[in-house]
Design a protein around this motif. Structure first.
Motif, mmCIF file in Angstrom:
data_model
loop_
_atom_site.group_PDB
_atom_site.id
_atom_site.type_symbol
_atom_site.label_atom_id
_atom_site.label_comp_id
_atom_site.label_asym_id
_atom_site.label_seq_id
_atom_site.Cartn_x
_atom_site.Cartn_y
_atom_site.Cartn_z
ATOM 1 N N GLU A 258 40.842 45.426 29.302
ATOM 2 C CA GLU A 258 40.120 46.326 30.203
ATOM 3 C C GLU A 258 41.071 47.378 30.763
ATOM 4 O O GLU A 258 42.288 47.221 30.747
ATOM 5 C CB GLU A 258 39.501 45.529 31.365
ATOM 6 C CG GLU A 258 38.506 44.456 30.932
ATOM 7 C CD GLU A 258 37.316 45.030 30.191
ATOM 8 O OE1 GLU A 258 36.818 46.094 30.610
ATOM 9 O OE2 GLU A 258 36.890 44.424 29.187
ATOM 10 N N GLU A 259 40.483 48.447 31.298
ATOM 11 C CA GLU A 259 41.273 49.432 32.010
ATOM 12 C C GLU A 259 41.966 48.786 33.206
ATOM 13 O O GLU A 259 41.511 47.776 33.737
ATOM 14 C CB GLU A 259 40.378 50.579 32.515
ATOM 15 C CG GLU A 259 39.980 51.553 31.445
ATOM 16 C CD GLU A 259 39.373 52.820 32.038
ATOM 17 O OE1 GLU A 259 39.196 52.881 33.274
ATOM 18 O OE2 GLU A 259 39.085 53.738 31.277
ATOM 19 N N TRP A 260 43.055 49.396 33.634
ATOM 20 C CA TRP A 260 43.776 48.905 34.800
ATOM 21 C C TRP A 260 42.936 49.093 36.063
ATOM 22 O O TRP A 260 42.324 50.139 36.270
ATOM 23 C CB TRP A 260 45.090 49.666 34.930
ATOM 24 C CG TRP A 260 45.799 49.424 36.236
ATOM 25 C CD1 TRP A 260 46.099 48.220 36.786
ATOM 26 C CD2 TRP A 260 46.280 50.413 37.144
ATOM 27 N NE1 TRP A 260 46.750 48.394 37.988
ATOM 28 C CE2 TRP A 260 46.872 49.733 38.229
ATOM 29 C CE3 TRP A 260 46.278 51.806 37.141
ATOM 30 C CZ2 TRP A 260 47.450 50.404 39.304
ATOM 31 C CZ3 TRP A 260 46.858 52.482 38.207
ATOM 32 C CH2 TRP A 260 47.428 51.780 39.271
ATOM 33 N N ASN A 261 42.897 48.052 36.891
ATOM 34 C CA ASN A 261 42.215 48.101 38.182
ATOM 35 C C ASN A 261 43.236 47.726 39.256
ATOM 36 O O ASN A 261 43.696 46.582 39.316
ATOM 37 C CB ASN A 261 41.037 47.119 38.196
ATOM 38 C CG ASN A 261 40.276 47.120 39.516
ATOM 39 O OD1 ASN A 261 40.702 47.754 40.490
ATOM 40 N ND2 ASN A 261 39.164 46.421 39.560
ATOM 41 N N PHE A 262 43.599 48.699 40.104
ATOM 42 C CA PHE A 262 44.653 48.473 41.095
ATOM 43 C C PHE A 262 44.264 47.432 42.147
ATOM 44 O O PHE A 262 45.119 46.968 42.915
ATOM 45 C CB PHE A 262 45.025 49.791 41.788
ATOM 46 C CG PHE A 262 43.980 50.287 42.765
ATOM 47 C CD1 PHE A 262 44.044 49.945 44.115
ATOM 48 C CD2 PHE A 262 42.922 51.087 42.333
ATOM 49 C CE1 PHE A 262 43.090 50.387 45.012
ATOM 50 C CE2 PHE A 262 41.963 51.534 43.228
ATOM 51 C CZ PHE A 262 42.046 51.182 44.576
ATOM 52 N N GLN A 263 42.991 47.050 42.187
ATOM 53 C CA GLN A 263 42.518 46.126 43.223
ATOM 54 C C GLN A 263 42.572 44.657 42.798
ATOM 55 O O GLN A 263 42.189 43.777 43.564
ATOM 56 C CB GLN A 263 41.079 46.484 43.617
ATOM 57 C CG GLN A 263 40.977 47.846 44.276
ATOM 58 C CD GLN A 263 39.542 48.236 44.554
ATOM 59 O OE1 GLN A 263 38.722 48.309 43.631
ATOM 60 N NE2 GLN A 263 39.230 48.490 45.799
ATOM 61 N N GLN A 264 43.066 44.410 41.592
ATOM 62 C CA GLN A 264 43.130 43.017 41.142
ATOM 63 C C GLN A 264 44.291 42.827 40.171
ATOM 64 O O GLN A 264 44.901 43.789 39.711
ATOM 65 C CB GLN A 264 41.812 42.625 40.466
ATOM 66 C CG GLN A 264 41.515 43.389 39.183
ATOM 67 C CD GLN A 264 40.127 43.119 38.637
ATOM 68 O OE1 GLN A 264 39.158 43.098 39.388
ATOM 69 N NE2 GLN A 264 40.033 42.922 37.327
ATOM 70 N N SER A 265 44.540 41.565 39.879
ATOM 71 C CA SER A 265 45.620 41.194 38.973
ATOM 72 C C SER A 265 45.316 41.634 37.539
ATOM 73 O O SER A 265 44.166 41.858 37.156
ATOM 74 C CB SER A 265 45.780 39.676 39.019
ATOM 75 O OG SER A 265 46.614 39.220 37.988
ATOM 76 N N LEU A 266 46.380 41.746 36.738
ATOM 77 C CA LEU A 266 46.194 41.866 35.292
ATOM 78 C C LEU A 266 45.457 40.616 34.781
ATOM 79 O O LEU A 266 45.428 39.581 35.432
ATOM 80 C CB LEU A 266 47.546 41.972 34.587
ATOM 81 C CG LEU A 266 48.398 43.202 34.883
ATOM 82 C CD1 LEU A 266 49.737 43.090 34.147
ATOM 83 C CD2 LEU A 266 47.696 44.495 34.511
ATOM 84 N N ILE B 104 45.012 50.685 26.164
ATOM 85 C CA ILE B 104 45.603 51.110 24.877
ATOM 86 C C ILE B 104 44.940 50.336 23.744
ATOM 87 O O ILE B 104 44.560 50.915 22.709
ATOM 88 C CB ILE B 104 47.131 50.890 24.875
ATOM 89 C CG1 ILE B 104 47.795 51.615 26.055
ATOM 90 C CG2 ILE B 104 47.722 51.390 23.564
ATOM 91 C CD1 ILE B 104 47.684 53.098 26.051
ATOM 92 N N LEU B 105 44.753 49.030 23.918
ATOM 93 C CA LEU B 105 44.052 48.239 22.901
ATOM 94 C C LEU B 105 42.635 48.759 22.694
ATOM 95 O O LEU B 105 42.151 48.838 21.561
ATOM 96 C CB LEU B 105 44.011 46.767 23.323
ATOM 97 C CG LEU B 105 43.220 45.826 22.409
ATOM 98 C CD1 LEU B 105 43.870 45.729 21.027
ATOM 99 C CD2 LEU B 105 43.081 44.434 23.037
#
Length: 634
Positions: free
Chosen positions: A485-493, A444-445
């Motif tokens: 960054e875009e969300w990556n389900f394979q790692q932490s925020l 969103i940012l």
């Protein structure tokens, strides 16, 4: 001699209800149940497989060999196979070995009603009994007063596997989350958490939206009781729990529901209705009574056994329309010649009726992206019966608008005001969800224009506009601190971002917006009613300024909201007001603690008896750059 003893948990009435599609507590009958029979402990197994000619239970207690534990088919043509196996205890692994009448196909299937599953990629079911001493009596007893449509509904959407990780890149467990996540939600002030699907699923990149274990919390993060601890702890901290629920489709994995007994048992046999081309998955046969009982039982199961407060129903649009994502010739009209899936519509109505009839103070929320009418209206007036619906149009128009450089926004004022023309046709929830931060859409940012200061100022403006717009709110994890960054389900925020002032300020803003929302009845008491909103002026496109009133049950609670959607400070800006007195600033998204420039108003602004914007009273205010200011009349 068989090692399976005859036994049944079913009465004749149960079978009648099951066949009629009216048995909504099937989890008490089908599946694996630890019982004692004639002083002998063991497990009763029951599975629906009407096209089977033989069904055996195989597991770690018989070396996974069929034949030792064959189940008996019931005499009543229900298609249920059942039996009691002595000595099979908690934690035993099992599957059903099914011989089909269809070309003697043999399959090994996980239990559709299993309460616990092996950790993927293993696929066996686990004999389990749910056992948790709930300590959320206070929440459950008063839930209807906290979870209603006239209460604050600010939702933090979470993917359990990637909110935060430990020891490099290990998952947090349910018990870890019961400490860390609960404390974080409480700190930031969200009223609810929404879990992306937490039921068992085989494939991580599906994010949980392709389920194989509908009655089992995924074992990735711990045992079923551990998930209960998480829900319990959330409730003890006054946080409601919404779960994503997926009755729209299921995967073709060999151990799953597909072609379960050698026939199209759970999926519709006609590929035009039973196969989803986008997701390469199978679609439930909503017209089959036993399938309807399975699905509605599953919805009630999570509300009953796990104390869940709401279900967000995924991909409702794909269920409603026979031509969804299909070309001409790939679908068949309904009996009236229309494109509506009448069986799915009837199912959704009955689902909502049963949920609201059986559980006080819960909500169902439709993720529905079309203009299908009356999604969140009661079934008795022709609606689908959901409590709320995601406002996808608002999300799309708002993000499109905020992506534009402020200098061009005056030509697109309609994009940001259009939502109010239909805002009260449904009980809308405003979603900035996981779908908006993947597949090249940016965070969103990352959508916000300008230099660093302007990007964060735009985001603060967007969020404050969202929290003062009618409707419930939903933010995907990471959005609250400006994930870059875009969300990556394979790692932490990217939690390290909170070391930087702008990101820290964004989290403070969201925390304060949640306080504003909770503490001011004008923002929630009539959030789904046209009586709760009134424009002051939506036509000042030249300055890209919006002003409106949010109203509660008492006029003294009303709030005045003014949005400046450009980076130019608006001094001496006159706003028409409904009454005289003094104007007091209650919120300003440009405060320095949020990373703003600190432009503000005097503590009290006198209101003049001067007609302006078709109102008898008015006041001159100062509107900060790229900011929203909220006032109250005293």
């Amino acid at each position: 001699m068989s090692n399976v003893l005859p036994h049944s948990l079913f009465t004749d009435f149960d079978i009648d209800l099951f066949k009629a599609g009216k048995h909504f507590r099937l989890y008490e009958k089908l599946g694996a149940h630890l019982i004692e029979k004639d002083g002998v402990k063991g497990t009763y197994f029951a599975v629906w497989a009407p096209s089977a000619k033989a069904v055996s239970v195989i597991g770690d207690f018989n070396h996974w060999l069929e034949g030792d534990h064959p189940l008996n088919v019931r005499w009543d043509e229900s298609g249920i196979w059942e039996g009691f196996i002595p000595g099979v205890d908690q934690g035993s692994l099992y599957k059903y070995k099914i011989h089909s009448h269809n070309n003697d196909i043999k399959t090994e299937k996980a239990d559709p009603y299993a309460l616990y599953c092996e950790h993927p990629p293993n696929t066996a079911s686990v004999v389990w009994k749910l056992d948790h001493n709930w300590e959320d009596t206070g929440w459950m007893g008063g839930r209807k007063d906290k979870n209603g449509l006239d209460k604050p509904f600010s939702v933090y959407e979470v993917h359990l596997g990637s909110w935060k990780r430990k020891n490099g890149n290990e998952f947090l467990s349910y018990l870890d989350l019961a400490d860390d996540l609960v404390a974080y939600i409480k700190e930031t002030g969200f009223t609810h958490v929404e879990f992306m699907p937490a039921m068992e699923y085989p494939y991580d990149p599906s994010w949980g939206y392709q389920l194989t274990g509908y009655f089992a919390p995924t074992s990735r993060f711990g045992k079923p009781e551990d998930f209960m601890v998480l829900v319990d702890k959330l409730h003890q901290n006054e946080i409601g729990v919404i779960m994503d629920w997926v009755p729209s489709h299921f995967p073709e994995d060999a151990h799953g529901l597909g072609f379960f007994d050698g026939s199209n048992l759970y999926e519709h046999p006609d590929k035009r209705k039973g196969y989803h081309p986008d997701w390469k998955s199978l679609i439930f046969n909503y017209g089959r009574n036993e399938v309807k009982s399975f699905l509605i039982s599953n919805a009630l199961f999570w509300l009953d056994k796990y104390h869940v407060d709401g279900l967000r129903v995924d991909a409702v649009a794909s269920m409603l329309y026979l031509d969804y994502s299909r070309e001409e010739g790939e679908w068949e009209p309904n009996k009236y010649g229309g494109r509506e899936n009448l069986e799915a519509i009837d199912f959704l109505k009955e689902l909502n009726e049963e949920v609201y009839k059986n559980f006080e103070g819960v909500q169902t929320i439709a993720e529905e992206s079309t203009s299908f009418p009356m999604v969140s209206k009661p079934t008795y007036i022709g609606g689908l019966g959901f409590g709320m619906k995601w406002m996808m149009g608002w999300m799309h128009d708002t993000l499109t608008y905020f992506k534009k450089e402020p200098v061009y926004r005056k030509y697109h004022q309609n994009d940001i005001t259009f939502s109010m023309t239909y805002a009260f046709t449904e009980n809308f929830m405003l979603p900035l969800s996981h779908d908006e931060v993947v597949y090249g859409k940016h965070s969103i940012l990352g959508r916000m224009p300008g230099d660093e200061w302007q990007r964060f100022a735009n985001l603060r403006t967007l969020y404050t506009y969202m929290f003062t717009h009618p409707g419930a709110k939903l933010l995907f994890m990471g959005a609250e601190f400006g994930q870059s960054e875009e969300w990556n389900f394979q790692q932490s925020l990217d939690w390290h971002l909170l070391e930087y002032d702008y990101h820290k300020g964004m989290k403070t803003l969201i925390t304060d917006l949640n306080k504003l929302y909770r503490n001011h009845p004008a923002l929630y008491e009539k959030q789904f009613s046209a009586e709760g909103f009134q424009w002051i002026d939506y036509s000042d496109s030249e300055n890209s300024v919006l002003s409106y009133i949010r109203k509660g049950n008492r006029s003294e609670d009303d709030l005045i909201v003014v949005c400046n959607l450009t980076p130019i400070v608006r001094d001496n800006y006159r706003v028409g007001l409904p009454a005289g007195g003094k104007l007091v600033q209650r919120f300003n998204s440009d405060y320095k603690k949020y990373g703003g420039s600190g432009v503000s108003n005097k503590k009290e602004i006198p209101i003049a008896e001067k007609e302006w914007q078709h109102r008898s009273f008015s006041a001159e205010i100062r509107i900060p750059p790229l900011a929203v200011v909220v006032f109250q009349i005293l």
